[in-house]
Scaffold this active site. Structure first.
Site, PDB file in Angstrom:
ATOM      1  N   ASP A 110      -4.050 -29.511 -49.542  1.00 28.70           N
ATOM      2  CA  ASP A 110      -5.043 -28.812 -48.538  1.00 28.70           C
ATOM      3  C   ASP A 110      -4.687 -28.025 -47.590  1.00 28.70           C
ATOM      4  O   ASP A 110      -3.752 -28.014 -46.970  1.00 28.70           O
ATOM      5  CB  ASP A 110      -5.881 -30.156 -47.726  1.00 28.70           C
ATOM      6  CG  ASP A 110      -7.138 -29.471 -47.049  1.00 28.70           C
ATOM      7  OD1 ASP A 110      -7.936 -29.391 -47.575  1.00 28.70           O
ATOM      8  OD2 ASP A 110      -6.868 -29.255 -45.801  1.00 28.70           O
ATOM      9  N   CYS A 126     -22.460 -63.728 -29.021  1.00 28.77           N
ATOM     10  CA  CYS A 126     -22.725 -62.407 -28.329  1.00 28.77           C
ATOM     11  C   CYS A 126     -21.747 -61.468 -28.703  1.00 28.77           C
ATOM     12  O   CYS A 126     -20.564 -61.770 -29.091  1.00 28.77           O
ATOM     13  CB  CYS A 126     -22.363 -62.702 -26.773  1.00 28.77           C
ATOM     14  SG  CYS A 126     -23.850 -63.928 -26.095  1.00 28.77           S
ATOM     15  N   ARG A 154     -26.774 -68.485 -33.591  1.00 32.46           N
ATOM     16  CA  ARG A 154     -27.851 -67.176 -33.726  1.00 32.46           C
ATOM     17  C   ARG A 154     -27.392 -66.173 -32.738  1.00 32.46           C
ATOM     18  O   ARG A 154     -26.844 -66.272 -31.634  1.00 32.46           O
ATOM     19  CB  ARG A 154     -29.021 -67.811 -33.312  1.00 32.46           C
ATOM     20  CG  ARG A 154     -29.583 -68.179 -32.070  1.00 32.46           C
ATOM     21  CD  ARG A 154     -31.141 -68.589 -32.036  1.00 32.46           C
ATOM     22  NE  ARG A 154     -31.190 -69.176 -30.480  1.00 32.46           N
ATOM     23  CZ  ARG A 154     -31.519 -68.310 -29.423  1.00 32.46           C
ATOM     24  NH1 ARG A 154     -31.335 -66.845 -29.783  1.00 32.46           N
ATOM     25  NH2 ARG A 154     -31.816 -68.745 -28.456  1.00 32.46           N
TER      26      ARG A 154
END
Length: 467
Positions: A414, A14, A42
Site C-alpha cells: 500500500d 447493567c 433482564r
C-alpha cells in the site's frame, strides 16, 4: 471490552457507568449481554444495555469467532444450530459447548439476543410499525417476535414502544434514522478520513463529517448516510432503502465497514509502547481497523491501483463502475451508481469495456476470479480461503485480509503504508520481517495506523506541490 454487571437480588444486568450501586457480593459479571440473559437476567431500564456496542470476547477461539460471524450474517434466521455446526465442521453438541464456554450463551441464545436488542433500538429510535420491526430485525413471524421480546425484556413490543424516552425518537428528512452504537473512544473523523482516501468514485463520497454510499438490496438500489451522533457513544445512520425486511443485516454490514464493534484496546496499549509506532498510535488511539462493504469492492480497487498513479486508478475505477454498475440517479455528492454485482464482472464484460477504458488481461483475469469467488469471501475469511482464489498475489491477499478482519494482515504494498514507514525511518526492504516480531499479533491495527498516517503525509505533500 464491555463488561456487564448482573445483580442476583434484582435479576437485572447493567452496563458500565450505570447509576445503580449494588453490593459487590450480589453481582456477577458477563462479557456479553446475551450471556447475562441466558443466565436469567433482564436489561436494566435505566442504563439500557441494548443501546451500547458489545463485541465478541477477544480471547474467543478463531473457530468460535467464525461461527459467530455466520450467526451475525443470518445463518440462524431460518436455519438451525445443526446447519451452523456443519458449516464450521463440528458436531452441534461440541459447537454449543464451545459457545457456552467462551461466550456464555449458545448460538441460538446469541442470535435471539442480537435480534431482540436491534428490535428494541428500532422501537426507541423509529416510528416503524411493530410488524415492520419484526421483519427488519430478522424474526420469522410476528408471533415469534412477541414471544422473544417478552422473554428478553419482560414486556411486549407495544409496551416497550410506550416506554421510550421522548428524546429517543429520531426524525430524518427522508429515510430511516437510527443510532449506531460505538465503543468508548471511537474516532469517527479518523475512520471517515481513511474511507475518504479509498472511496470508490460514484459509489462512496465524503462531504464534511458525513460518509455516504450506495448499495443494492436484492438488486434494488439504496443509499446510506453516516454522520456523528448528537452525543457520545453512537453515530447517526440514515438509511434510504426499498424496504425494511432484513435491515439488521444492512446495519451489521455498516458496523463492520466502520469498525464500530471491534475492541482494539489491548492492541492500542501494546503498540503505543513501541518506540517507532507509538507516537502515531497515541495520536489517533480511537482508530479501529475499518472493514469492507464487500471483498469485491476492495479487491477491484486494489487491482486497478497496482502500478498506477492515483488519478489514473480512480479514472479506471470510475469507468468500470459507470459501465457495469447499477445506475442510481438523482443523488448528491457525485454518487451515481451502486458497485457492480459479481455476475456483472465476467471476463467477457470486462474485456468489452469501451475503448480507452479497457483493462490489461492480467487485471481482467484477477477481477473475474475475485468476482467468481466473492460469495465465499465475507468478514472473518481465513488466509487459506483467500489463498484459494486464483490470480490474487500476496499483496492483494494482505489488503483483503486486513479489511476482512484478519489481525495479522500487513499490506506492505500500500503506497500510504510505505510512505509512513519511510517517514518513520523503517526501510522498505525487509520491513515485513522487521515488523512481524515487533507488532504481532496486532499487525492489522499497526498497518491501519500507518496507512492513515501515510494518507495525511501524502495529502500534505500534494497540497504543497499544488501551491
Amino acid at each position: 471490552m464491555t463488561t456487564y454487571s448482573a445483580v442476583v437480588t434484582t435479576g437485572i444486568y447493567c452496563r458500565p457507568g450505570c447509576g445503580a450501586k449494588p453490593l459487590a457480593r450480589n453481582t456477577r459479571t458477563y462479557e456479553l449481554a446475551a450471556a447475562a440473559e441466558a443466565a436469567g437476567f433482564r436489561a436494566c431500564l435505566r442504563c439500557r444495555p441494548y443501546r451500547v456496542a458489545g463485541p465478541v470476547a477477544a480471547d474467543a477461539p478463531e473457530l468460535v469467532c467464525r461461527a459467530w460471524q455466520l450467526v451475525i450474517d443470518g445463518i440462524l434466521d431460518e436455519g438451525t444450530e445443526a446447519a451452523l455446526a456443519e458449516r464450521v465442521g463440528l458436531s452441534p453438541r461440541h459447537l454449543r459447548r464451545l459457545f457456552l464456554k467462551h461466550l456464555g450463551a449458545s448460538p441460538d441464545q446469541l442470535a435471539r439476543s442480537r435480534r431482540a436488542h436491534f428490535a428494541r433500538r428500532l422501537l426507541d429510535d423509529t416510528d416503524l410499525t411493530v410488524l415492520d420491526i419484526a421483519f427488519a430485525s430478522g424474526f420469522g413471524s410476528l408471533r415469534q417476535f412477541n414471544r422473544i421480546m417478552r422473554e428478553v425484556f419482560r414486556a411486549s413490543p407495544t409496551d416497550l414502544r410506550d416506554r421510550r424516552h421522548r428524546a429517543d425518537r429520531l426524525v430524518a428528512d427522508g429515510g430511516l434514522a437510527l443510532r449506531l452504537p460505538v465503543l468508548p473512544g471511537y474516532d469517527w473523523d479518523a475512520v471517515r478520513d481513511f474511507l475518504a482516501a479509498r472511496a470508490v468514485p460514484g459509489v462512496e463520497a465524503v462531504e464534511g463529517r458525513a460518509y455516504r454510499r450506495t448499495i443494492t438490496v436484492d438488486g434494488a438500489p439504496g443509499l446510506l448516510e453516516v454522520s456523528p451522533g448528537d452525543a457520545a457513544g453512537h453515530l447517526l445512520l440514515v438509511a434510504h432503502l426499498p424496504y425494511w425486511e432484513g435491515l439488521i443485516h444492512v446495519v451489521d454490514q455498516v458496523g463492520r465497514l466502520l469498525g464500530t464493534e471491534t475492541d482494539h484496546t489491548a492492541g492500542v496499549a501494546a503498540l503505543s509502547a513501541d518506540p517507532v509506532l507509538g507516537p502515531v498510535v497515541r495520536n489517533r488511539p480511537g482508530l479501529p481497523v475499518p472493514g469492507a462493504w464487500s471483498a469485491l469492492e476492495v479487491g477491484v480497487r486494489e487491482i486497478l491501483a497496482r502500478g498506477r498513479e492515483p488519478e489514473e486508478a480512480a479514472r479506471r475505477l470510475k469507468a468500470l463502475v459507470e459501465a457495469l454498475g447499477t445506475p442510481v440517479p438523482g443523488l448528491p455528492g457525485g454518487l451515481t451508481h451502486a458497485f457492480p454485482p459479481p455476475e456483472a464482472l465476467t471476463r467477457a464484460r470486462l474485456a468489452a469495456l469501451a475503448p480507452g477504458q479497457g483493462l490489461p488481461a492480467g487485471d481482467v483475469a484477477a477481477i473475474a476470479a475475485l468476482a467468481e469467488g466473492a460469495g465465499a469471501l465475507g468478514y472473518g475469511t481465513s488466509p487459506d480461503a483467500l489463498a484459494a482464489v486464483p490470480y490474487l498475489d500476496d499483496d492483494l491477499r494482505q489488503m483483503l485480509g486486513l479489511r476482512l478482519g484478519q489481525r495479522g494482515a500487513f499490506p506492505l504494498a500500500d503506497p500510504s503504508l510505505r510512505a509512513a514507514l519511510e517517514e518513520l525511518g523503517v526501510p522498505a526492504r525487509g520491513a515485513d520481517s522487521w515488523t512481524a516480531g515487533r507488532w504481532r499479533p496486532w499487525r492489522s491495527l499497526a498497518a491501519t495506523h500507518l496507512m492513515a498516517y501515510g494518507d495525511r503525509r501524502r495529502k500534505a505533500a500534494f497540497s504543497l506541490s499544488a501551491e
